[in-house]
Scaffold this active site. Structure first.
Site, PDB file in Angstrom:
ATOM      1  N   GLU A 111     105.226   1.520  53.500  1.00 30.40           N
ATOM      2  CA  GLU A 111     106.546   0.727  52.958  1.00 30.40           C
ATOM      3  C   GLU A 111     106.368   0.113  51.830  1.00 30.40           C
ATOM      4  OE1 GLU A 111     106.896  -1.739  56.286  1.00 30.40           O
ATOM      5  OE2 GLU A 111     107.421  -0.372  57.822  1.00 30.40           O
ATOM      6  N   TYR A 123     103.264   6.261  44.144  1.00 28.79           N
ATOM      7  CA  TYR A 123     103.458   6.879  45.405  1.00 28.79           C
ATOM      8  C   TYR A 123     104.205   8.099  45.295  1.00 28.79           C
ATOM      9  CZ  TYR A 123     102.401   2.265  47.280  1.00 28.79           C
ATOM     10  OH  TYR A 123     101.742   0.956  47.678  1.00 28.79           O
TER      11      TYR A 123
HETATM   12  C1  LIG Z   1     100.846  -0.944  42.339  1.00 27.91           C
HETATM   13  C2  LIG Z   1      99.273  -0.971  41.925  1.00 27.91           C
HETATM   14  C3  LIG Z   1      98.563  -1.107  43.131  1.00 27.91           C
HETATM   15  C4  LIG Z   1      98.816   0.056  40.857  1.00 27.91           C
HETATM   16  O1  LIG Z   1      97.382   0.069  40.583  1.00 27.91           O
HETATM   17  P1  LIG Z   1      97.199   0.401  38.965  1.00 27.91           P
HETATM   18  O2  LIG Z   1      95.596   0.225  39.051  1.00 27.91           O
HETATM   19  O3  LIG Z   1      97.810  -0.316  37.977  1.00 27.91           O
HETATM   20  O4  LIG Z   1      97.736   1.934  39.020  1.00 27.91           O
HETATM   21  P2  LIG Z   1      97.112   3.317  38.243  1.00 27.91           P
HETATM   22  O5  LIG Z   1      96.618   2.538  36.816  1.00 27.91           O
HETATM   23  O6  LIG Z   1      96.138   4.068  39.099  1.00 27.91           O
HETATM   24  O7  LIG Z   1      98.355   3.886  38.192  1.00 27.91           O
HETATM   25  C5  LIG Z   1      98.866   4.972  38.807  1.00 27.91           C
HETATM   26  C6  LIG Z   1     100.416   5.071  38.609  1.00 27.91           C
HETATM   27  O8  LIG Z   1     101.145   4.059  39.067  1.00 27.91           O
HETATM   28  C7  LIG Z   1     102.473   3.936  38.211  1.00 27.91           C
HETATM   29  N1  LIG Z   1     102.421   2.637  37.763  1.00 27.91           N
HETATM   30  C8  LIG Z   1     101.321   1.817  37.743  1.00 27.91           C
HETATM   31  N2  LIG Z   1     101.583   0.671  37.206  1.00 27.91           N
HETATM   32  C9  LIG Z   1     102.765   1.092  36.706  1.00 27.91           C
HETATM   33  C10 LIG Z   1     103.458  -0.015  35.688  1.00 27.91           C
HETATM   34  N3  LIG Z   1     103.246  -1.137  35.248  1.00 27.91           N
HETATM   35  N4  LIG Z   1     104.547   0.536  35.082  1.00 27.91           N
HETATM   36  C11 LIG Z   1     104.830   1.844  35.505  1.00 27.91           C
HETATM   37  N5  LIG Z   1     104.315   2.700  36.067  1.00 27.91           N
HETATM   38  C12 LIG Z   1     103.165   2.248  36.830  1.00 27.91           C
HETATM   39  C13 LIG Z   1     102.384   5.185  37.312  1.00 27.91           C
HETATM   40  O9  LIG Z   1     103.099   6.206  37.916  1.00 27.91           O
HETATM   41  C14 LIG Z   1     100.925   5.325  37.210  1.00 27.91           C
HETATM   42  O10 LIG Z   1     100.461   6.703  36.757  1.00 27.91           O
HETATM   43  P3  LIG Z   1     100.283   6.893  35.036  1.00 27.91           P
HETATM   44  O11 LIG Z   1      99.190   6.019  34.568  1.00 27.91           O
HETATM   45  O12 LIG Z   1      99.690   8.348  34.929  1.00 27.91           O
HETATM   46  O13 LIG Z   1     101.524   6.493  34.523  1.00 27.91           O
HETATM   47  C15 LIG Z   1      99.031  -2.557  40.888  1.00 27.91           C
HETATM   48  O14 LIG Z   1     100.317  -2.428  40.126  1.00 27.91           O
HETATM   49  C16 LIG Z   1      99.300  -3.636  41.763  1.00 27.91           C
HETATM   50  O15 LIG Z   1      98.190  -4.130  42.353  1.00 27.91           O
HETATM   51  N6  LIG Z   1     100.372  -4.056  42.054  1.00 27.91           N
HETATM   52  C17 LIG Z   1     100.663  -5.576  42.903  1.00 27.91           C
HETATM   53  C18 LIG Z   1     100.598  -5.098  44.106  1.00 27.91           C
HETATM   54  C19 LIG Z   1     101.300  -4.192  44.766  1.00 27.91           C
HETATM   55  O16 LIG Z   1     102.735  -3.912  44.469  1.00 27.91           O
HETATM   56  N7  LIG Z   1     101.155  -3.097  45.849  1.00 27.91           N
HETATM   57  C20 LIG Z   1     101.671  -2.296  46.526  1.00 27.91           C
HETATM   58  C21 LIG Z   1     102.285  -2.791  47.513  1.00 27.91           C
HETATM   59  S1  LIG Z   1     103.451  -1.519  48.267  1.00 27.91           S
END
Ligand SMILES: CC(C)(COP(=O)(O)OP(=O)(O)OC[C@H]1O[C@@H](n2cnc3c(N)ncnc32)[C@H](O)[C@@H]1OP(=O)(O)O)[C@@H](O)C(=O)NCCC(=O)NCCS
Length: 173
Positions: A111, A123
């Site tokens: 979710e 996702y």
């Molecule tokens: C969501 C989260 C886990 C992503 O972690 P991350 O290590 O930054 O992600 P990645 O570097 O592996 O990025 C993977 C993909 O996510 C997307 N993404 C992540 N951050 C993004 C941003 N700030 N803007 C746009 N796309 C983003 C992109 O599709 C990215 O792929 P790309 O780098 O090839 O464009 C991180 O932003 C986070 O911890 N957020 C707060 C907690 C949260 O929202 N958890 C999910 C609850 S459902």
């Protein structure tokens, strides 16, 4: 930057709760809930770190996947702000997908808040599809929850994930 993943243990509770609380605020799990998750045999939690600083939590992710059950669920994922956009979120998700598959799950659910486009993009890129919306699910701000599902590939096709060491002193699963 290269991160290393290991299985999280109950000893990681304080570090995980620190990031959980600062990341999710009102939506954060309680310490009791997280403690129970880390101790459960039905879950698989990962602790990610920079090898230069192995005690510092760079990110974590948790899976609920009872052995033998066909359906598994991503319980939580968070990457520390200083470690974002470096591929760790994708690495954690890929590792959870492999773990769910290895535990016998054929579908993985999650979710996500409708106002979280960053997580949603992650996702989507992994092949999850939206299958339902839970209206005004997240309180108190009444944000919708998007329910997503991934049909898991056969374990052999998830080749890029490494086998993780079991946590010291036993632990879940
Ligand atoms: C969501 C989260 C886990 C992503 O972690 P991350 O290590 O930054 O992600 P990645 O570097 O592996 O990025 C993977 C993909 O996510 C997307 N993404 C992540 N951050 C993004 C941003 N700030 N803007 C746009 N796309 C983003 C992109 O599709 C990215 O792929 P790309 O780098 O090839 O464009 C991180 O932003 C986070 O911890 N957020 C707060 C907690 C949260 O929202 N958890 C999910 C609850 S459902």
């Amino acid at each position: 930057m290269e991160f290393t993943l290991r299985r999280a243990t109950p000893d990681d509770l304080d570090a995980i709760m620190g990031l959980e609380s600062s990341t999710f605020g009102n939506d954060a799990w309680s310490t009791e809930m997280m403690s129970s998750e880390l101790a459960s045999t039905h879950t698989h939690y990962l602790f990610a770190f920079d090898p230069i600083e192995p005690a510092a939590l760079a990110g974590y992710a948790g899976l609920l996947s009872p052995k033998g059950a066909r359906d598994a669920e991503v319980q939580t994922i968070a990457v520390a702000p200083s470690a974002r956009r470096l591929g760790l979120g994708r690495t954690l998700m890929t590792a959870l997908m492999a773990a769910a598959s290895a535990r016998g799950a054929r579908q993985l659910f999650l979710e996500v808040r409708a106002d979280n486009p960053n997580a949603r993009a992650l996702y989507d890129s992994l092949g999850f599809e939206e299958i339902a919306v839970r209206k005004r699910y997240y309180k108190p701000d009444n944000v919708d929850a998007q329910v997503m599902r991934l049909v898991l590939p056969e374990p052999a096709t998830l080749g890029e994930t490494a086998t993780l060491p079991e946590p010291a002193g036993g632990g879940s699963s």
